[in-house]
Scaffold this motif. Structure first.
Motif, PDB file in Angstrom:
ATOM      1  N   TYR A 196       0.795  -1.164   0.148  1.00 54.90           N
ATOM      2  CA  TYR A 196       0.196   0.051   0.187  1.00 54.90           C
ATOM      3  C   TYR A 196       0.876   1.287   0.009  1.00 54.90           C
ATOM      4  O   TYR A 196       0.558   2.128  -0.492  1.00 54.90           O
ATOM      5  CB  TYR A 196      -0.945  -0.043   1.046  1.00 54.90           C
ATOM      6  N   VAL A 197       1.859   1.036   0.818  1.00 56.36           N
ATOM      7  CA  VAL A 197       2.813   2.396   0.797  1.00 56.36           C
ATOM      8  C   VAL A 197       3.385   2.451  -0.589  1.00 56.36           C
ATOM      9  O   VAL A 197       3.554   3.587  -1.029  1.00 56.36           O
ATOM     10  CB  VAL A 197       4.024   2.282   1.885  1.00 56.36           C
ATOM     11  N   GLN A 198       3.949   1.403  -1.291  1.00 59.71           N
ATOM     12  CA  GLN A 198       4.116   1.630  -2.804  1.00 59.71           C
ATOM     13  C   GLN A 198       3.370   2.141  -3.372  1.00 59.71           C
ATOM     14  O   GLN A 198       3.802   2.815  -4.587  1.00 59.71           O
ATOM     15  CB  GLN A 198       4.769   0.089  -3.092  1.00 59.71           C
ATOM     16  N   TRP A 199       2.110   1.532  -3.494  1.00 56.62           N
ATOM     17  CA  TRP A 199       1.217   2.401  -4.516  1.00 56.62           C
ATOM     18  C   TRP A 199       0.908   3.681  -4.016  1.00 56.62           C
ATOM     19  O   TRP A 199       0.892   4.542  -4.929  1.00 56.62           O
ATOM     20  CB  TRP A 199      -0.130   1.590  -4.224  1.00 56.62           C
ATOM     21  N   GLN A 200       0.871   4.160  -3.069  1.00 58.79           N
ATOM     22  CA  GLN A 200       0.830   5.621  -2.696  1.00 58.79           C
ATOM     23  C   GLN A 200       1.869   6.245  -3.238  1.00 58.79           C
ATOM     24  O   GLN A 200       1.901   7.555  -3.728  1.00 58.79           O
ATOM     25  CB  GLN A 200       0.707   5.899  -1.093  1.00 58.79           C
ATOM     26  N   ALA A 201       3.293   5.789  -3.143  1.00 59.62           N
ATOM     27  CA  ALA A 201       4.472   6.253  -3.707  1.00 59.62           C
ATOM     28  C   ALA A 201       4.378   6.813  -5.097  1.00 59.62           C
ATOM     29  O   ALA A 201       4.906   7.636  -5.615  1.00 59.62           O
ATOM     30  CB  ALA A 201       5.781   5.489  -3.225  1.00 59.62           C
ATOM     31  N   ILE A 202       3.932   5.579  -5.748  1.00 59.56           N
ATOM     32  CA  ILE A 202       4.046   5.766  -7.281  1.00 59.56           C
ATOM     33  C   ILE A 202       2.971   7.076  -7.638  1.00 59.56           C
ATOM     34  O   ILE A 202       3.224   7.708  -8.495  1.00 59.56           O
ATOM     35  CB  ILE A 202       3.172   4.422  -8.057  1.00 59.56           C
ATOM     36  N   LEU A 203       1.705   6.979  -7.070  1.00 57.31           N
ATOM     37  CA  LEU A 203       1.064   8.366  -7.401  1.00 57.31           C
ATOM     38  C   LEU A 203       1.361   9.452  -6.900  1.00 57.31           C
ATOM     39  O   LEU A 203       1.356  10.486  -7.539  1.00 57.31           O
ATOM     40  CB  LEU A 203      -0.362   7.859  -6.705  1.00 57.31           C
TER      41      LEU A 203
END
Length: 313
Positions: A196-203
């Motif tokens: 979830y942290v990685q998904w946020q980071a991408i955005l």
């Protein structure tokens, strides 16, 4: 317009956009490193940032340890790194000086004042306490520059080449950000909080977290993240939005030159059409990494063709 003038305008747009992209990348990676407990995961976050910025080979040549302090210094201020934030600002100002008469007063002031303030940075600027303010400043200055040329330039050749450079750099950055995190989007990494942290980071890397929430009204989903950043034209930093503007800008330049076209026009049209008629289901099924790698390679070829057709004397 002289090819040398077009070249300076094109690279002015690219360098200013690159400075802002690096600032966003550093902000996001700092956040990830603070939220990720394991040391190896923090190292992977910094390694991914170097890869996304295209600076991994150069950093490796320095022989420096993979640490937050070393990567921050290399990407923010290292004069030997042509893509560091301060190097980009220096290069943008150098290009702006060459074509000063082609720029509006607002554009020149945006670039020159950024350069002047950037020269006043010290080692203390890049300490953990001061770095966030510096990165916010870089983002605000690049936004100011983009607004200056969008709002004050005549829609002529000069504007077209600045816009072309901006959109080319933006498209490349979005593809690279997605590619370095393709495992998180393709479902090949562990789920839970880390994913979830990685998904946020991408955005966050492309300033699209709120846009995702506005478009989908749902929790983060890797396939929807990929769709937003690749195929949704309403997102200014999506790949399809960038290539639409690249194709449009090249068409406009061609019209000003009596319809003269080259391989760069064909490539831009092909890349835009591939996205326009693409479906995220097919992209994910065929392999997100393969799709993005092919796009990055085609983008490199497009840049080469633009250089040869318009920017070489």
């Amino acid at each position: 317009m002289l090819s040398s003038t077009a070249d300076s305008l094109y690279w002015l747009g690219r360098y200013m956009e690159r400075a802002g992209n690096n600032a966003r990348g550093l902000q996001v990676t700092l956040r990830m490193a603070s939220l990720t407990g394991a040391v190896d995961r923090r190292d992977n976050a910094w390694r991914a940032l170097l890869t996304a910025s295209g600076c991994a080979p150069g950093f490796a040549e320095t022989g420096a340890e993979m640490s937050q302090a070393n990567v921050v210094r290399y990407l923010a201020a290292d004069a030997t790194n042509g893509s560091s934030i301060l190097s980009c600002i220096e290069a943008a100002r150098s290009n702006a000086r060459r074509v000063r008469t082609a720029l509006t007063t607002d554009m020149w002031e945006a670039v020159n004042e950024t350069w002047s303030e950037g020269r006043r940075t010290t080692e203390a600027t890049f300490t953990p306490d001061n770095l966030p303010a510096f990165l916010d400043w870089v983002k605000s200055r690049t936004i100011l520059f983009n607004g200056a040329y969008a709002d004050t330039m005549l829609r002529d050749e000069a504007w077209s080449f600045v816009r072309l450079g901006t959109m080319f750099e933006r498209a490349d950055n979005t593809a690279r950000v997605l590619d370095v995190h393709h495992h998180a989007l393709a479902g090949t990494e562990e789920g839970g909080a880390v994913a979830y942290v990685q998904w946020q980071a991408i955005l966050r890397s492309v300033s699209a977290l709120r846009a995702y929430q506005w478009v989908y009204h749902s929790r983060l989903d890797p396939e929807r993240i990929a769709e937003l950043l690749i195929l949704r034209p309403e997102l200014p930093r999506s790949m399809i939005a960038c290539y639409a503007r690249i194709e449009e800008t090249l068409d406009g330049i061609a019209a000003l030159h009596g319809g003269r076209r080259g391989e760069c026009h064909r490539l831009a049209g092909e890349m835009h059409a591939r996205l326009r008629f693409g479906r995220i289901e097919d992209i994910m099924k065929g392999g997100l990494h393969e799709f993005l790698t092919a796009t990055i390679n085609r983008n490199l070829e497009l840049g080469k063709q633009i250089q040869e057709f318009y920017l070489q004397a």
